[in-house]
Design a protein around this motif. Structure first.
Motif, PDB file in Angstrom:
ATOM      1  N   VAL A  21       0.776  -1.206  -0.037  1.00  0.00           N
ATOM      2  CA  VAL A  21      -0.176   0.008  -0.030  1.00  0.00           C
ATOM      3  C   VAL A  21       0.652   1.201   0.103  1.00  0.00           C
ATOM      4  O   VAL A  21       0.649   2.326  -0.665  1.00  0.00           O
ATOM      5  N   GLY A  22       1.870   1.286   1.002  1.00  0.00           N
ATOM      6  CA  GLY A  22       3.036   2.414   0.840  1.00  0.00           C
ATOM      7  C   GLY A  22       3.408   2.606  -0.294  1.00  0.00           C
ATOM      8  O   GLY A  22       3.851   3.836  -0.982  1.00  0.00           O
ATOM      9  N   THR A  39       0.929   4.297  -2.731  1.00  0.00           N
ATOM     10  CA  THR A  39       0.792   5.710  -2.431  1.00  0.00           C
ATOM     11  C   THR A  39       2.002   6.422  -2.770  1.00  0.00           C
ATOM     12  O   THR A  39       1.756   7.836  -2.888  1.00  0.00           O
ATOM     13  N   THR A  40       3.130   5.942  -2.441  1.00  0.00           N
ATOM     14  CA  THR A  40       4.384   6.848  -2.796  1.00  0.00           C
ATOM     15  C   THR A  40       4.606   7.137  -4.287  1.00  0.00           C
ATOM     16  O   THR A  40       4.714   8.250  -4.656  1.00  0.00           O
ATOM     17  N   LEU A  94       2.407  10.118  -5.084  1.00  0.00           N
ATOM     18  CA  LEU A  94       2.938  11.158  -4.481  1.00  0.00           C
ATOM     19  C   LEU A  94       4.095  11.676  -5.319  1.00  0.00           C
ATOM     20  O   LEU A  94       4.258  12.950  -5.576  1.00  0.00           O
ATOM     21  N   ASP A 100       2.589  13.226  -8.392  1.00  0.00           N
ATOM     22  CA  ASP A 100       1.906  14.412  -8.075  1.00  0.00           C
ATOM     23  C   ASP A 100       3.152  15.437  -7.834  1.00  0.00           C
ATOM     24  O   ASP A 100       2.934  16.737  -8.621  1.00  0.00           O
ATOM     25  N   VAL A 146      11.824   1.588  -0.656  1.00  0.00           N
ATOM     26  CA  VAL A 146      11.465   2.116   0.439  1.00  0.00           C
ATOM     27  C   VAL A 146      11.442   0.991   1.246  1.00  0.00           C
ATOM     28  O   VAL A 146      10.487   0.089   1.089  1.00  0.00           O
ATOM     29  N   ALA A 197      14.317  16.481  -2.256  1.00  0.00           N
ATOM     30  CA  ALA A 197      14.959  16.602  -0.930  1.00  0.00           C
ATOM     31  C   ALA A 197      13.651  17.125   0.021  1.00  0.00           C
ATOM     32  O   ALA A 197      13.686  16.847   1.082  1.00  0.00           O
ATOM     33  N   LEU A 198      13.066  17.905  -0.811  1.00  0.00           N
ATOM     34  CA  LEU A 198      11.938  18.782   0.094  1.00  0.00           C
ATOM     35  C   LEU A 198      10.577  18.089  -0.031  1.00  0.00           C
ATOM     36  O   LEU A 198       9.737  18.541   0.897  1.00  0.00           O
ATOM     37  N   ARG A 199      10.058  17.259  -0.964  1.00  0.00           N
ATOM     38  CA  ARG A 199       8.923  17.211  -1.013  1.00  0.00           C
ATOM     39  C   ARG A 199       8.552  15.505  -0.934  1.00  0.00           C
ATOM     40  O   ARG A 199       7.684  14.822  -0.526  1.00  0.00           O
ATOM     41  N   ILE A 200       9.423  14.581  -1.599  1.00  0.00           N
ATOM     42  CA  ILE A 200       9.523  13.325  -1.761  1.00  0.00           C
ATOM     43  C   ILE A 200       9.916  12.413  -0.584  1.00  0.00           C
ATOM     44  O   ILE A 200       9.185  11.621   0.077  1.00  0.00           O
ATOM     45  N   ILE A 201      11.121  12.657  -0.078  1.00  0.00           N
ATOM     46  CA  ILE A 201      11.531  11.927   1.034  1.00  0.00           C
ATOM     47  C   ILE A 201      10.816  12.211   2.164  1.00  0.00           C
ATOM     48  O   ILE A 201      10.547  13.346   2.556  1.00  0.00           O
ATOM     49  N   PRO A 202      10.390  11.172   2.765  1.00  0.00           N
ATOM     50  CA  PRO A 202       9.776  11.368   4.117  1.00  0.00           C
ATOM     51  C   PRO A 202      10.614  12.543   5.000  1.00  0.00           C
ATOM     52  O   PRO A 202      11.826  12.183   5.010  1.00  0.00           O
ATOM     53  N   GLU A 203       9.544  13.225   5.706  1.00  0.00           N
ATOM     54  CA  GLU A 203      10.426  14.197   6.441  1.00  0.00           C
ATOM     55  C   GLU A 203      11.295  13.883   7.743  1.00  0.00           C
ATOM     56  O   GLU A 203      12.355  14.375   7.931  1.00  0.00           O
TER      57      GLU A 203
END
Lengths: 308, 201
Positions: free
Chosen positions: B15-16, B19-20, B23, B26, B44, B150-156
């Motif tokens: 599922v992850g 959705t990734t 993401l 998008d 991942v 770096a700022l949007r895709i990789i989990p924070e």
């Protein structure tokens, strides 16, 4: 017990409905007139629901249950970065607002990561001032479960968690309810499937609130929160000039008054009800963590010994 | 997303992974990066935890220099000036801004639509002006790409990161804990496999 309902119908003669509800001892919380249609959010005594429904039929309007009416919800995101905003968080907050609740968005300072996430004391107290917190989490099952073990420490209000995987509520530690099919979505939720997911969230939150209402009904507050709101609006003139959205925000067990605590708390404590009691006898007037607002918590019947 | 020849998101969490993938689509669409990336592989594993992002890039045109669209020569005899004769007008606005910034507005004249005269020492400046970079589409695209990854895709929460960036590929390894050498090796292997696919295609 008061039932939260929404009335939709024509503008013509809608004041009959307003007057009926007020005569029955209910409250009109919000009135939106849109051209020829009117939407009323109101609280109606549960025993008189049939009378209101009959009146609605007579006026060719419709009465529907709106369990989110008169509540304040915190939508919590791990941070205020691109990862969570604007899309998913704002969509959730906006949707719940449309359902009749007041939502506040909270972005945590150190909410990221499954191992390193934490809640500061201030954030915890702020979230605890609401009726319910929606934690908007991400895509991975493992992360949601691990994070849930530590992130909600000290939160005493019901917690609804959202995420991508379909989990059972029992699998998510410390959560009151879990809603799947969300995850980290970076586009506006507008497809029919996504809207159904939002509907589901509202439904789950409504069910949680219904349980809370049942609990509260066992030891009812000495004064109904909408009554507090009404008295403040009538007796504190300055509230009319307040430019904050919903200057007196209704909660399930009290209200939040958007006036500075230092200046106004004495005036509010001394508000007199027609029954002869003052506010401080039936409710606690506390400083809020949100700015310098005032938080009023109604005392339960078991403490005061009477209900007005 | 038909531009991407390979677009794989691998994860033990199905599922992850799904959705990734949405993401990433998008984000790439938001920053109009679809045409920049040729092949893309992501791995991942939330349990480890590690996030590996590798992609082969198709950067468009290289930097545009003044000599690419104009004739640059010495001005009339005895005058300290450089004469620029434009062959295409597309970049005139950016060129003028650059010249104003460098020489000041008072030393730039435009007697004709396609002629610009710069009052400066022609012997020293002619070659400099010929090589003047007017636009750098590649650098701008790479900036956007870093923003996306770096700022949007990789989990924070994945704050420990290693990256490689060139005009042909991008590689990001991120985790919440110290990076393990095998993750970096895996990332390099993912990149190599895409290069092989590219050669065989």
């Amino acid at each position: 017990m008061l039932e939260p309902v929404m009335y939709t119908g024509g503008v013509y003669k809608h004041n009959h409905m307003v007057e009926l509800v007020e005569d029955l001892g209910g409250y009109i919380l919000q009135k939106n007139v849109m051209q020829t249609e009117v939407v009323l959010l109101m609280l109606v005594p549960i025993n008189d629901m049939t009378i209101v429904e009959e009146k609605a039929k007579e006026l060719l309007g419709k009465v529907t249950r709106a369990p989110l009416t008169g509540t304040e919800i915190a939508t919590v995101a791990p941070t205020l970065a691109y990862h969570h905003l604007p899309h998913l968080d704002c969509d959730v907050a906006e949707f719940l607002r449309k359902q009749g609740s007041k939502t506040n968005m909270v972005g945590l300072a150190r909410g990221v990561g499954k191992r390193i996430c934490q809640l500061t004391a201030y954030e915890r107290d702020l979230i605890n001032e609401h009726d319910l917190a929606v934690f908007i989490l991400g895509n991975y099952e493992h992360c949601i479960i691990e994070k849930s073990k530590r992130l909600y420490e000290g939160i005493e209000i019901p917690i609804v968690v959202t995420g991508a995987p379909q989990l059972r509520t029992e699998d998510v530690p410390n959560a009151t309810a879990y809603v799947g099919n969300f995850g980290r979505i970076l586009h506006h939720m507008r497809h029919s499937e996504e809207l159904r997911t939002l509907d589901k969230l509202a439904e789950v939150i409504g069910a949680v609130f219904d349980n809370v209402r049942k609990e509260i009904a066992k030891d009812p507050p000495a004064v109904a929160p909408p009554r507090i709101k009404k008295e403040i609006e009538e007796q504190v003139q300055e509230i009319i000039d307040s430019l904050h959205p919903l200057p007196v925000t209704l909660q399930m067990n009290g209200v939040r008054v958007k006036l500075p605590y230092e200046e106004y708390h004495e005036q509010i404590e001394n508000i007199r009800f027609v029954e002869g009691v003052t506010m401080k006898e039936v409710a606690r007037v506390l400083p809020s963590k949100m700015r310098n607002f005032i938080l009023i918590r109604a005392l339960p019947k078991s403490e005061t010994g009477f209900v007005i | 997303m038909e531009q991407l020849e390979t677009f794989i998101v691998e994860s033990p969490d199905t599922v992850g992974a799904r959705t990734t993938k949405v993401l990433i689509q998008d984000t790439l669409a938001d920053l109009s990066l679809n045409r920049v990336i040729g092949r893309l592989k992501v791995f991942v594993d939330p349990v480890e935890p590690v996030f590996i992002f590798t992609a082969l890039l198709r950067l468009g045109t290289p930097a545009i220099r003044l000599k690419d669209f104009a004739k640059v020569e010495m001005g009339s005899l005895g005058k300290d000036e450089v004469r620029i004769e434009l062959q295409r007008e597309a970049h005139t606005v950016k060129l003028l801004n650059k010249l104003w910034e460098k020489y000041g507005k008072e030393s730039i004249e435009q007697p004709d639509k396609k002629v610009i005269v710069v009052k400066t020492d022609p012997i020293k400046e002619v070659d400099v002006l010929r090589e003047l970079v007017i636009e750098e589409p590649q650098a701008e695209v790479l900036d956007r790409l870093i923003d996306a990854v770096a700022l949007r895709i990789i989990p924070e929460g994945f704050r420990v990161r290693k990256h490689e960036l060139s005009t042909s590929h991008i590689l990001f390894v991120a985790s919440e804990d110290t990076l393990k050498p095998e993750w970096i090796a895996k990332a390099k292997e993912m990149l190599e496999s895409m290069r092989r696919e590219e050669e065989n295609a």
